[in-house]
Design an enzyme around this catalytic site. Structure first.
Site, PDB file in Angstrom:
ATOM      1  CB  ALA A  43      -1.067   0.067   1.169  1.00 17.05           C
ATOM      2  CD  GLU A  94       8.069   9.607 -25.976  1.00 13.02           C
ATOM      3  OE1 GLU A  94       8.307   8.585 -25.900  1.00 13.02           O
ATOM      4  OE2 GLU A  94       8.317  10.539 -25.162  1.00 13.02           O
ATOM      5  CB  CYS A 128       9.126  13.863 -22.468  1.00  9.53           C
ATOM      6  SG  CYS A 128       8.619  12.390 -22.066  1.00  9.53           S
ATOM      7  CB  THR A 170       5.278   6.032 -14.638  1.00  8.21           C
ATOM      8  OG1 THR A 170       5.996   4.843 -15.722  1.00  8.21           O
ATOM      9  CG2 THR A 170       5.907   5.539 -13.452  1.00  8.21           C
ATOM     10  CG  HIS A 258       8.916  16.075 -18.227  1.00 10.91           C
ATOM     11  ND1 HIS A 258       7.745  15.658 -19.049  1.00 10.91           N
ATOM     12  CD2 HIS A 258       9.507  14.888 -18.244  1.00 10.91           C
ATOM     13  CE1 HIS A 258       7.682  14.508 -19.200  1.00 10.91           C
ATOM     14  NE2 HIS A 258       8.897  13.897 -18.788  1.00 10.91           N
ATOM     15  CE  LYS A 267      12.925  10.948  -4.801  1.00 10.76           C
ATOM     16  NZ  LYS A 267      13.270   9.640  -5.675  1.00 10.76           N
ATOM     17  CG  ASN A 335       5.064  11.026 -18.371  1.00 12.40           C
ATOM     18  OD1 ASN A 335       5.066  11.995 -18.880  1.00 12.40           O
ATOM     19  ND2 ASN A 335       6.253  10.280 -18.379  1.00 12.40           N
ATOM     20  CB  SER A 369      14.608   9.779 -22.442  1.00 12.88           C
ATOM     21  OG  SER A 369      14.170   9.889 -21.006  1.00 12.88           O
TER      22      SER A 369
END
Length: 479
Positions: A43, A94, A128, A170, A258, A267, A335, A369
Site C-alpha cells: 500500500a 513521440e 518528451c 507511470t 516535466h 525531488k 505522464n 530522454s
C-alpha cells in the site's frame, strides 16, 4: 485578435507568447490505489512512492492523431479562431503511427474548409521534449523574416503506455494545443533560455512494432537530474546577461517541471535549491538544517537519497507556494510525455486567480530522454489590451478540476483488458475498433475504421452523445 507583420510595423513582434491553451485527456481512468491492490504491491507504492493518484488511458478508439484532432479543433472553437489565421502548425510527439506521414499532415484536414494550405511546420520528435522544441520553433518563426503576420499553433501530445511491470503505473495520455502570437498574456522572456543536450540510452523505442519503450529506470532518473543541473546552469548564465544580475529561485514566482511522476517533481525542486546553494554557499548560513551539504557537489549527490530527502524537506514551503498547484494533471492523468509540462501550465492557470498571476514569472523545465532539456521563463502579463487577457485565459481553463472529477473510473481488470487489446491490435490492418464510443467525451475524434492499406477514418462523437458521426476524416498511414 489582430496581428501585424514585422514589415508593416518596422520592428519584430512584441510580447510573443501563449494566447490560448486547450488540454485534452481521455474520459476513462484507473485509480493508482486500486492498481496497488490489484498488482499485489505494498500500500502506498504508487500513491506515496510515486505520488500518483489516477492514470488516464486510451482505448482502441483513440490514437495520437485522434487526440490531436480533438485538441486543435476544440482550441479553434473555444477561441473563435479561423484556421485561415494560422501560418504555422507544429506537433511535438513521440507516439509514432507512421514512419513517413506526419501527424501535422493529418491535422491539415481541419484547415481544408478555410482553404488555407499555406501552413509551415511539421512534427518534432525527441521523447518528451518534442513539444518544447515545436514551441521554440514557432517562437523563432514568429521572430524571423519568414513570419507573415499570422498565428502559430503548437500541439504537444502523446499516449504513454508500458509493458506490464513496475513502469506501467507511470503511463498516461493527453494533448495540449497552444495558440502562439504577439501581444500575449503569457510572454516568453527573451534571452532567458538554457539548454542541455547529450547522448544517452536511458529511454528509447527501438522496436517499431510495439508501443512500449525500452527503459533503464535508474539511468533515466539520473539523466533527468543531471540535465536539470546543466540546463539551469545555462539558464542562469544567460539570464544574468539579460537581467543584469544573478538569477536564483527567489526570482521565480512559480516553478513547473516535466512530470514523469509527481515524486520526481518534488525531488527536482529540492535539486534546484541545491544548485543555488552550490552557486551561493552563503545561503547555508540562513539554513542551518542544510549545513551537512557544505562541500558537497552537484555531481557527487545525484541519486543520494539522504541528500534528496533533506532537500525535499527543506523546500516544503516553496513546494506549497510555487509548484504544488501545477501537479494537478500529472497526479490525475499521469505522464503525458510531450504534453506533461504544458499540462502543468494548464493546472496552474486553472487554479490560480489571474489577479495573483499578473506580473509573475514562471520557471519552466522541459526534459526528454535521449537526451534534450531546456529551462526557460514566462512572464504573466496583465495588460488589459492583450490580444487575449490573462483573465480570459485563466477562465477558459477554470473547469479543468471539475472535468478531471467527472471522468469514468474503471477497474484494474478493465484497464488491463484495454492494454491487452491495444497490444494485440497495434498497427493491425484492416481493423475496426470494438470499444463503445460512449466511453469517450462528447465531441471527441475517434477511429471509426482502418482499412487494409492502413488508411484511418476518423469520426466525431456527437456532442449530444446520441450519434456517432458529425464529421468524418480519412487518413492514409502507410509503412
Amino acid at each position: 485578435m489582430a496581428t501585424t507583420c514585422a514589415s508593416e510595423s518596422g520592428r519584430w513582434p512584441q510580447n510573443i507568447g501563449i494566447l490560448g491553451l486547450e488540454i485534452y485527456f481521455p474520459r476513462q481512468y484507473v485509480s493508482q490505489e486500486d492498481l496497488e491492490v490489484s498488482d499485489g504491491v505494498s500500500a502506498g507504492k504508487y500513491t506515496k512512492g510515486l505520488e500518483q493518484q489516477n492514470m488516464g488511458f486510451c482505448s482502441d478508439r483513440e490514437d495520437i492523431q485522434s487526440i490531436c484532432l480533438t485538441a486543435v479543433s476544440t482550441l479553434f472553437q473555444r477561441y473563435g479562431i479561423s484556421p485561415a489565421r494560422v501560418g504555422r502548425l507544429e506537433v511535438g510527439t513521440e507516439t509514432i503511427l507512421d514512419k513517413s506521414k506526419s501527424v501535422k499532415s493529418v491535422l491539415m484536414q481541419l484547415f481544408a474548409e478555410s482553404g488555407n494550405h499555406s501552413v509551415e511546420g511539421l512534427d518534432t520528435t525527441n521523447a518528451c521534449y518534442g513539444g518544447t522544441a515545436a514551441l521554440f520553433n514557432s517562437i523563432n518563426w514568429m521572430e524571423s523574416s519568414s513570419w507573415d503576420g499570422r498565428l502559430a499553433v503548437v500541439v504537444a501530445a502523446d499516449i504513454a503506455v508500458y509493458a506490464a511491470g513496475p513502469a506501467r503505473p507511470t503511463g498516461g495520455a493527453g494533448a495540449v494545443a497552444m495558440l502562439i502570437g504577439p501581444n500575449a498574456p503569457l510572454v516568453f522572456e527573451r534571452g532567458m533560455r538554457g539548454t542541455y543536450m547529450a547522448h544517452s540510452y536511458d529511454f528509447y523505442k527501438p522496436n517499431l512494432s510495439s508501443e512500449y519503450p525500452t527503459v533503464d529506470g535508474a539511468k533515466t532518473l539520473s539523466c533527468y537530474l543531471e540535465a536539470l543541473d546543466k540546463s539551469y546552469e545555462d539558464f542562469c548564465k544567460k539570464s544574468k546577461h539579460t537581467l543584469g544580475e544573478e538569477f536564483s529561485l527567489d526570482k521565480a514566482d512559480f516553478i513547473l517541471f516535466h512530470s514523469p511522476f509527481t515524486k520526481m517533481v518534488r525531488k527536482s525542486l529540492g535539486r534546484l535549491l541545491f544548485n543555488d546553494i552550490a552557486r551561493f554557499p552563503e545561503m547555508l548560513e540562513r539554513q542551518p538544517e542544510l549545513q551537512s551539504l557544505a562541500g558537497r557537489t552537484l555531481s557527487d549527490t545525484v541519486g543520494d537519497r539522504t541528500v534528496e530527502q533533506l532537500l525535499v524537506k527543506s523546500t516544503t514551503a516553496m513546494w506549497n507556494e510555487k509548484t504544488e498547484l501545477s501537479t494537478l494533471t500529472g497526479r490525475n492523468i499521469g505522464n503525458m510525455y510531450t504534453a506533461s509540462l504544458y499540462g502543468c501550465l494548464a493546472s496552474l492557470l486553472a487554479q490560480k486567480p489571474a489577479a495573483e498571476l499578473k506580473g509573475r514569472r514562471l520557471l519552466m523545465y522541459s526534459y526528454g530522454s535521449g537526451l534534450a532539456a531546456s529551462m526557460y521563463s514566462i512572464q504573466c502579463r496583465g495588460a488589459p489590451d492583450a490580444a487575449v487577457t490573462l483573465d480570459a485565459l485563466c477562465e477558459s481553463l477554470s473547469a479543468l478540476p471539475k472535468r478531471l472529477l467527472s471522468r469514468e473510473r474503471v477497474t484494474p481488470e478493465q484497464y488491463r483488458a484495454v492494454m491487452d487489446l491495444r497490444q494485440e491490435k497495434h498497427h493491425a490492418a484492416p481493423y475496426e475498433p470494438v470499444t463503445d464510443v460512449a466511453t469517450l467525451w462528447p465531441g471527441t475524434y475517434y477511429i471509426e475504421s482502418i482499412d487494409d492499406m492502413h488508411r484511418r477514418v476518423y469520426s466525431v462523437h456527437d456532442k449530444a452523445g446520441q450519434g456517432h458521426v458529425s464529421n468524418t476524416l480519412t487518413v492514409t498511414n502507410g509503412h
